[in-house]
Scaffold this active site. Structure first.
Site, PDB file in Angstrom:
ATOM      1  N   GLY A   1      35.566  72.503 -12.291  1.00 28.40           N
ATOM      2  CA  GLY A   1      35.687  73.975 -12.223  1.00 28.40           C
ATOM      3  C   GLY A   1      35.346  74.477 -12.824  1.00 28.40           C
ATOM      4  N   ASN A   2      35.394  75.744 -12.854  1.00 34.00           N
ATOM      5  CA  ASN A   2      34.827  77.086 -13.679  1.00 34.00           C
ATOM      6  C   ASN A   2      36.301  78.049 -13.185  1.00 34.00           C
ATOM      7  OD1 ASN A   2      34.190  78.389 -11.683  1.00 34.00           O
ATOM      8  ND2 ASN A   2      32.709  77.001 -11.243  1.00 34.00           N
TER       9      ASN A   2
END
Ligand code: C5P
Length: 234
Positions: free
Chosen positions: A29-30
């Site tokens: 993810g980020n």
């Protein structure tokens, strides 16, 4: 808001950060919080637009008053965005799309085992949805304003801006909202997860960049103002 600057306009906004699964319980993810996308939706709603938000993971609540569609991965975001895009006057790509995804998704949880080598994750490129939205506009002969976002790091602001200018040309969107990310002078993150933002809005047609700083909502109001001015001029 009847009579608002975007009254009668249909605005599509992508928001949040994609999650690319590794196995049934893990993902890459980020740090995108979705705050800027939500602020854009609120600003567009306040300007009277009919707003749809396609959102990946967000840390904040989705905007009330917008039509919502939830997605997880870049490929899902791409499918949802391209199938919706045709009916919108404005598309704002504020989502943080993963550049890469795991080449394969393990059907079972990846296990740690003492008798095997540590796992290696192979990545493959995700499509650039913004570039595809621009191509879709051309293919369908649409009259549509397309806005991208870019988080740039650079040795200094000029450096970051020249990267951004090159990105604008490469992507072919009408406007690119650029902010410098990464540690600021105080060493703390300046953009991701923060409530405020400092941006430059670059235009493909070479119009003088517009600066905005303050809360993400203030920035969003400026972006909406620039969009509205372009729609009324065209
Ligand atoms: O290339 P970069 O990720 O900096 O570009 C950012 C802009 O491009 C954002 O508007 C983002 O939503 C969009 N983007 C995209 N698809 C990708 C990567 C970025 O639409 N795979």
């Amino acid at each position: 808001a009847a009579g608002g600057a975007l009254s009668g306009k249909r605005v599509l906004i992508t928001a949040g950060g994609t999650r690319e699964p590794l196995d049934p319980v893990r993902f890459l993810g980020n740090k995108s919080s979705g705050k800027q996308g939500v602020a854009l939706a609120e600003a567009a709603l306040a300007a009277g637009a009919d707003v749809t938000v396609i959102h990946a993971h967000m840390d904040v609540a989705a905007p009330a008053g917008a039509k919502l569609q939830s997605v997880e991965t870049a490929l899902e975001l791409r499918a949802a965005t391209l199938s919706a895009a045709g009916t919108f006057d404005v598309v704002i790509m504020a989502a943080a799309v993963a550049d890469f995804r795991p080449a394969s998704i393990s059907s079972g949880k990846i296990k740690k085992r003492d008798d095997t080598a540590d796992p290696v994750i192979n990545l493959v490129r995700n499509p650039d949805i913004l570039v595809e939205v621009v191509a879709h506009r051309a293919a369908q002969n649409l009259k549509q304003l397309i806005v991208g976002f870019a988080a740039e790091t650079g040795d200094d602001q000029d450096d970051a801006l020249s990267y951004a200018e090159a990105k604008l040309q490469r992507k072919g969107c009408d406007l690119l909202v650029v902010n410098e990310v990464g540690p600021g002078d105080s060493g703390t993150e300046r953009v991701f997860g923060q409530d405020s933002n400092q941006v430059q809005i670059l235009a493909l047609d070479g119009a003088t960049p517009v600066q905005a700083s303050g809360s993400k909502r203030t920035v969003a109001d400026t972006v909406v103002r620039v969009i509205a001015a372009r729609l009324s001029a065209s």
